[in-house]
Design a protein around this motif. Structure first.
Motif, PDB file in Angstrom:
ATOM      1  N   THR A   1     -27.388 -33.211  38.065  1.00  0.00           N
ATOM      2  CA  THR A   1     -27.637 -32.088  39.089  1.00  0.00           C
ATOM      3  C   THR A   1     -28.914 -32.172  39.669  1.00  0.00           C
ATOM      4  OG1 THR A   1     -26.047 -30.679  37.994  1.00  0.00           O
ATOM      5  CG2 THR A   1     -27.670 -29.510  39.529  1.00  0.00           C
TER       6      THR A   1
ATOM      7  N   ASP B   1     -25.583 -23.910  39.334  1.00  0.00           N
ATOM      8  CA  ASP B   1     -25.513 -25.198  39.771  1.00  0.00           C
ATOM      9  C   ASP B   1     -26.305 -25.592  40.835  1.00  0.00           C
ATOM     10  OD1 ASP B   1     -25.211 -27.985  38.778  1.00  0.00           O
ATOM     11  OD2 ASP B   1     -24.023 -28.077  40.629  1.00  0.00           O
ATOM     12  N   THR B   2     -25.771 -24.763  41.917  1.00  0.00           N
ATOM     13  CA  THR B   2     -26.389 -24.558  43.260  1.00  0.00           C
ATOM     14  C   THR B   2     -27.798 -24.188  43.423  1.00  0.00           C
ATOM     15  OG1 THR B   2     -24.303 -23.871  44.228  1.00  0.00           O
ATOM     16  CG2 THR B   2     -26.101 -23.666  45.627  1.00  0.00           C
TER      17      THR B   2
END
Length: 342
Positions: free
Chosen positions: A47, A67-68
Motif C-alpha cells: 500500500t 487503506d485510502t
C-alpha cells in the motif's frame, strides 16, 4: 556541531514518520480484518509503496477508507523524503556529515595538542602557523558563522573545531583539555580570557597558557591568574611601527627570511629533556653546525636567555635551544635530544 544536529534531526524525523505510518498500517489491518502480523505487514508494504498489486477480496468499507488514507499518507511521506534528501544533496549536507565524522575521529585520537579559543582574525593566524608546522590543535568557537567562513576555503576544510563557549567546562573537556599541551586565548574580552584561563588551569595545572590582553592593567591580572605569557597587541603594533622608522632594514630582513630561504627554512625552540644524552655536555662537543644545517642563536635557561652561546656552555636539563636552519635538520635535532644515549 549545531549544523550536524540539524541534518541528523532532518533525516531522523523522515525515517521516524515512515516507521510510525508503517506501524499504524500494520496495527490497523490487524484490527479491522483480523489478519496476522505478516499479512498485515505485506499489505501495508504494497500500500505504502503504491506498487498496485491490489487488495484481497471481501474487505470491509472501513478497511477501504483506512487503506485510502494510508495510500495518501505514503505518497506524502515519499514526496517529503525526496524533497528532504534533494535539499541535503543540493546544499552539500552529506559532504558536511562525512567531513564532520572524519573531524570527530581526528579529535578522538588527538593528544599533546593546543587549544585555540576564538576563530577570528587572531585565531586564523595561529591556525595558519599550526597547519604549516603540522602542530595538532583544536579550535573552540562560539559563533558557527566564523567557522563556516573558514571552512569555505580549501586550506581550512580539514580544521578541527568545536562549537561552544570555552567558559563551559564540558566544552573544554570535549576539546580534551586534560591531554592538551597549551591553550591560546584570542578573545577580545579580557574578562573572558581571564575566566577561561582560571578554569583551564584548574582542569590541567601543567597547561601552558598564552593570552592576549588589551591593556597593561589586564596583563597583570592575567599573569596573577596563572597565565604563562600575555600578548599586548597595541604594544606589539607600536614597537613594530617604531622599528619601521628606526631600523627599517632590520625589520625588512626579519620579515623576508621566510621568503628568501623558502619553505624549508625556519626558526625553532628545542627543549632538552632530563634524560637527554646532551645534558652535561658542552655545546662545542655536540658539533651541531657540522652534522646539521642549523645555527644555535641562543640558549634559554631558567627564564634567562644567553645569546650567541659560547662553545664551553654546558647543556642542562630543561634548557631550550633557539635554532635557525633547515626544517628537516631541525626535526632531526628534535629526535636527537630525546635520545637517552648515542
Amino acid at each position: 556541531m549545531e549544523e550536524y544536529r540539524r541534518i541528523f534531526k532532518q533525516i531522523t524525523v523522515s525515517i521516524s514518520i515512515i516507521l510510525i505510518i508503517f506501524l499504524v498500517g500494520i496495527i490497523g489491518f490487524m484490527i479491522l480484518e483480523k489478519w496476522d502480523f505478516f499479512t498485515a505487514f505485506y499489505i501495508t508494504a504494497i500500500t505504502l509503496s503504491t506498487v498496485g498489486y491490489g487488495m484481497p477480496d471481501n474487505i470491509s468499507h472501513a478497511t477501504i477508507i483506512f487503506d485510502t488514507i494510508l495510500i495518501f499518507s505514503g505518497i506524502s511521506v515519499v514526496l517529503y523524503l525526496i524533497s528532504s534528501l534533494t535539499a541535503l544533496l543540493v546544499e552539500g549536507d552529506f559532504n558536511k556529515i562525512g567531513g564532520g565524522l572524519k573531524m570527530l575521529k581526528r579529535i578522538e585520537n588527538i593528544k599533546d595538542h593546543y587549544i585555540v579559543v576564538g576563530g577570528g582574525k587572531t585565531g586564523k593566524y595561529i591556525i595558519d602557523d599550526f597547519i604549516k608546522n603540522n602542530i595538532p590543535y583544536i579550535i573552540i568557537e562560539n559563533d558557527q558563522n566564523k567557522i563556516d567562513k573558514l571552512i569555505e576555503k580549501d586550506e581550512y576544510k580539514n580544521i578541527n573545531y568545536i562549537i561552544g563557549d570555552a567558559k563551559d567546562e564540558d566544552i573544554l573537556f570535549k576539546a580534551k583539555i586534560t591531554e592538551a599541551k597549551g591553550l591560546l586565548l584570542t578573545l577580545p574580552d579580557d574578562v573572558d580570557n581571564l575566566y577561561i584561563s582560571l578554569t583551564a588551569k584548574t582542569l590541567n595545572p601543567s597547561l601552558y597558557v598564552v593570552s592576549r590582553a588589551n591593556s597593561s592593567e589586564e596583563l597583570r591580572k592575567l599573569l596573577y591568574a596563572g597565565v604563562d605569557n600575555v600578548i599586548l597587541p597595541p604594544e606589539i603594533t607600536g614597537k613594530r611601527m617604531a622599528l619601521m622608522i628606526s631600523k627599517p632594514n632590520v625589520l625588512s630582513f626579519i620579515e623576508s627570511t621566510q621568503m628568501d630561504f623558502g619553505e624549508e627554512f625556519g626558526f625553532a625552540e628545542i627543549r632538552i629533556p632530563e634524560n637527554s644524552w646532551m645534558v652535561g655536555k658542552e655545546l662545542g662537543e655536540l658539533e651541531l653546525s657540522r652534522s646539521l644545517d642549523i645555527i644555535v642563536m641562543a640558549i634559554r635557561s631558567k627564564g634567562k636567555a644567553q645569546y650567541n652561546p659560547k662553545s664551553n656552555y654546558k647543556i642542562k636539563a630543561r634548557d631550550s635551544l633557539m635554532v635557525i636552519g633547515n626544517n628537516e635538520d631541525i626535526e632531526k635535532l628534535r629526535r636527537y635530544v630525546i635520545m637517552a644515549e648515542v
